[in-house]
Write a protein that holds these residues in place. Structure first.
Motif, short mmCIF file in Angstrom:
data_model
loop_
_atom_site.label_atom_id
_atom_site.label_comp_id
_atom_site.label_asym_id
_atom_site.label_seq_id
_atom_site.Cartn_x
_atom_site.Cartn_y
_atom_site.Cartn_z
N VAL A 215 24.26 -14.66 11.01
CA VAL A 215 23.42 -13.54 11.45
C VAL A 215 22.12 -13.70 10.65
N HIS A 216 21.00 -13.92 11.35
CA HIS A 216 19.74 -14.12 10.63
C HIS A 216 18.60 -13.34 11.31
N TYR A 217 17.39 -13.42 10.72
CA TYR A 217 16.29 -12.59 11.23
C TYR A 217 15.86 -12.97 12.64
N GLY A 218 16.23 -14.17 13.10
CA GLY A 218 15.95 -14.55 14.49
C GLY A 218 16.75 -13.64 15.42
N HIS A 219 17.98 -13.34 15.01
CA HIS A 219 18.82 -12.42 15.80
C HIS A 219 18.24 -11.01 15.74
N SER A 220 17.83 -10.60 14.55
CA SER A 220 17.25 -9.26 14.41
C SER A 220 16.05 -9.11 15.32
N ASN A 221 15.24 -10.18 15.38
CA ASN A 221 14.04 -10.12 16.23
C ASN A 221 14.42 -10.04 17.70
N GLN A 222 15.53 -10.64 18.04
CA GLN A 222 16.00 -10.55 19.42
C GLN A 222 16.46 -9.11 19.71
N LEU A 223 17.19 -8.53 18.77
CA LEU A 223 17.69 -7.16 18.96
C LEU A 223 16.52 -6.18 19.05
N ARG A 224 15.50 -6.43 18.26
CA ARG A 224 14.30 -5.57 18.28
C ARG A 224 13.64 -5.62 19.66
N GLN A 225 13.48 -6.83 20.20
CA GLN A 225 12.85 -6.98 21.52
C GLN A 225 13.71 -6.34 22.60
N ALA A 226 15.02 -6.54 22.49
CA ALA A 226 15.94 -6.00 23.49
C ALA A 226 15.86 -4.48 23.50
N LYS A 227 15.88 -3.89 22.32
CA LYS A 227 15.82 -2.42 22.22
C LYS A 227 14.55 -1.88 22.87
N ALA A 228 13.45 -2.62 22.70
CA ALA A 228 12.16 -2.18 23.26
C ALA A 228 12.16 -2.22 24.80
N MET A 229 13.12 -2.93 25.40
CA MET A 229 13.17 -3.01 26.87
C MET A 229 13.91 -1.83 27.49
N GLY A 230 14.58 -1.05 26.66
CA GLY A 230 15.34 0.07 27.21
C GLY A 230 15.43 1.21 26.23
N ASP A 231 16.51 2.01 26.38
CA ASP A 231 16.66 3.20 25.52
C ASP A 231 17.82 3.08 24.55
N TYR A 232 18.85 2.36 24.97
CA TYR A 232 20.07 2.34 24.18
C TYR A 232 20.57 0.90 24.15
N LEU A 233 20.76 0.38 22.94
CA LEU A 233 21.14 -1.03 22.82
C LEU A 233 22.60 -1.22 22.41
N VAL A 234 23.34 -1.86 23.31
CA VAL A 234 24.74 -2.20 23.04
C VAL A 234 24.79 -3.70 22.75
N VAL A 235 25.36 -4.08 21.63
CA VAL A 235 25.42 -5.50 21.29
C VAL A 235 26.86 -5.99 21.36
N GLY A 236 27.09 -6.97 22.19
CA GLY A 236 28.42 -7.58 22.29
C GLY A 236 28.52 -8.70 21.27
N VAL A 237 29.54 -8.62 20.43
CA VAL A 237 29.72 -9.66 19.40
C VAL A 237 31.05 -10.37 19.64
N HIS A 238 31.00 -11.69 19.68
CA HIS A 238 32.20 -12.47 19.99
C HIS A 238 33.14 -12.60 18.80
N THR A 239 34.40 -12.87 19.11
CA THR A 239 35.38 -13.09 18.03
C THR A 239 35.19 -14.51 17.47
N ASP A 240 35.80 -14.74 16.33
CA ASP A 240 35.74 -16.08 15.71
C ASP A 240 36.36 -17.12 16.65
#
Ligand code: C5P
Length: 357
Positions: A2-27
């Motif tokens: 998990v790194h700041y590239g992911h954070s930047n993706q989550l930031r952009q995604a949140k800006a496209m809508g109102d509520y951000l749900v993040v699906g995280v895969h299992t190991d």
């Protein structure tokens, strides 16, 4: 990872809508499609939850995002970066949602990827440190031993370029309020991990209205007390990593090692905290927390997580062969897709030329 590239993706995604749900895969899912993950699923779930643009997470989300998944979690559309993710059989994992118009794209952050970070850890390179500028002008040879030729444009990235815009996008922009308790912590916060998250969460709990300021030491300073090729992430990368954490209000980019009078008075610090990890002395052998101790505002916190940056590097080294194989396989798969896309583009051009003639 998990790194700041992911954070930047989550930031952009949140800006496209109102509520951000993040699906995280299992190991298990990740191991099947990509190779072993660096952080365990429990660690990744917690780290994503601590990212400030995230409203909810789906633990163990399926690797391929289907319409069924989107509907199940009430999502209008899903967002992914402008690279391609492939299943173990080389299929685009977003094929279905793309066809149904339930897909949007955000920009991938140039200059960081798990592949690149793993390379820095395994090869013990130092050129990611901001005081070494040669990498900007040289090639991509640090990227996991890949030469500039033939590397995938998605994983064979060059150095991350910090901009004031990016810092603004990540920063809270909030000034401390009179009723806030100003808490100061300092460190390397290198390879920002769950140990840091647990610590910052504990720091945040120290007051009813906490305003948490994180002092980040410059690369040279971190290298002085940590040695080897530390920090793995340079000051620019560490700044974004820490700013993305929901428990952090402000970051000092290049904080003095000794937490002295000037700093405490300037920020009107009420409390200084440090975790259970070793406190390295300053260059003159003194304790960097002498002043806060004298003022009676120093607190050692036990976040009950003793994970360190060294442990993460150790995980990578222990699984070295698996990670090397993972990186090579990923690159090869992406190159194959690029070739196929190029081929498709060329055929379309030929067809168009024939029609026009
Ligand atoms: O080692 P580093 O400088 O990144 O640590 C930053 C802060 O996080 C320090 O106060 C350290 O004690 C704390 N920490 C912690 N638990 C961990 C890792 C770091 O409390 N597992």
């Amino acid at each position: 990872m998990v790194h700041y590239g992911h954070s930047n993706q989550l930031r952009q995604a949140k800006a496209m809508g109102d509520y951000l749900v993040v699906g995280v895969h299992t190991d298990e899912e990740i191991a099947k499609h990509k190779g072993p993950p660096v952080f365990t699923q429990a660690e990744r779930y917690k780290m994503i939850r601590a990212t400030k643009w995230v409203d909810e997470i789906v633990e163990g989300a399926p690797y391929v995002t289907t319409l069924e998944t989107l509907d199940k979690y009430n999502c209008d559309f899903c967002v992914h970066g402008d690279d391609i993710t492939l299943t173990v059989d080389g299929k685009d994992t977003y094929d279905e949602v793309k066809r149904m118009g339930r897909y949007r794209e955000c920009k991938r952050t140039q200059g960081v990827s798990t592949t690149d970070l793993v390379g820095r850890m395994l090869l013990l390179t130092k050129s990611h440190n901001s005081n070494v500028v040669s990498r900007l002008y040289s090639s991509h040879t640090d990227n996991f031993g890949k030469g500039p030729k033939g590397h995938s444009p998605w994983t064979g990235v060059s150095q991350f370029l910090q901009t004031s815009q990016k810092i603004i996008q990540f920063a809270s922009g909030k000034e401390p309020q009179p009723e806030d308790t100003i808490i100061y912590v300092a460190g390397a916060f290198d390879l920002f991990h769950i140990g840091h998250v647990d610590f910052l969460e504990t720091v945040h709990k120290q007051a009813e209205k906490p305003y948490v300021i994180v002092g980040l030491h410059f690369d040279q300073e971190v290298n002085r007390y940590k040695g080897k090729n530390y920090p793995i992430m340079n000051i620019h990368e560490r700044t974004l990593s820490v700013l993305a954490c929901r428990y952090v209000s402000e970051v000092v980019i290049g904080a003095p090692y000794t937490v002295g009078k000037d700093l405490l008075d300037h920020f009107k610090v009420d409390l200084v905290c440090h975790g259970k990890t070793e406190v390295f002395p300053d260059t003159d052998g003194t304790d960097p927390y002498t002043e806060p101790r004298k003022r009676g505002i120093f607190r050692v916190l036990d976040s009950s997580n003793n994970l360190t940056t060294d442990d993460i590097v150790q995980r990578i080294i222990e699984n070295r062969l698996q990670f090397e194989a993972r990186n090579q396989k990923k690159e090869a798969k992406e190159m194959a897709v690029i070739e196929a896309l190029k081929h498709k583009e060329d055929s379309l051009k030929t067809e168009a030329a024939l029609v026009n003639n």
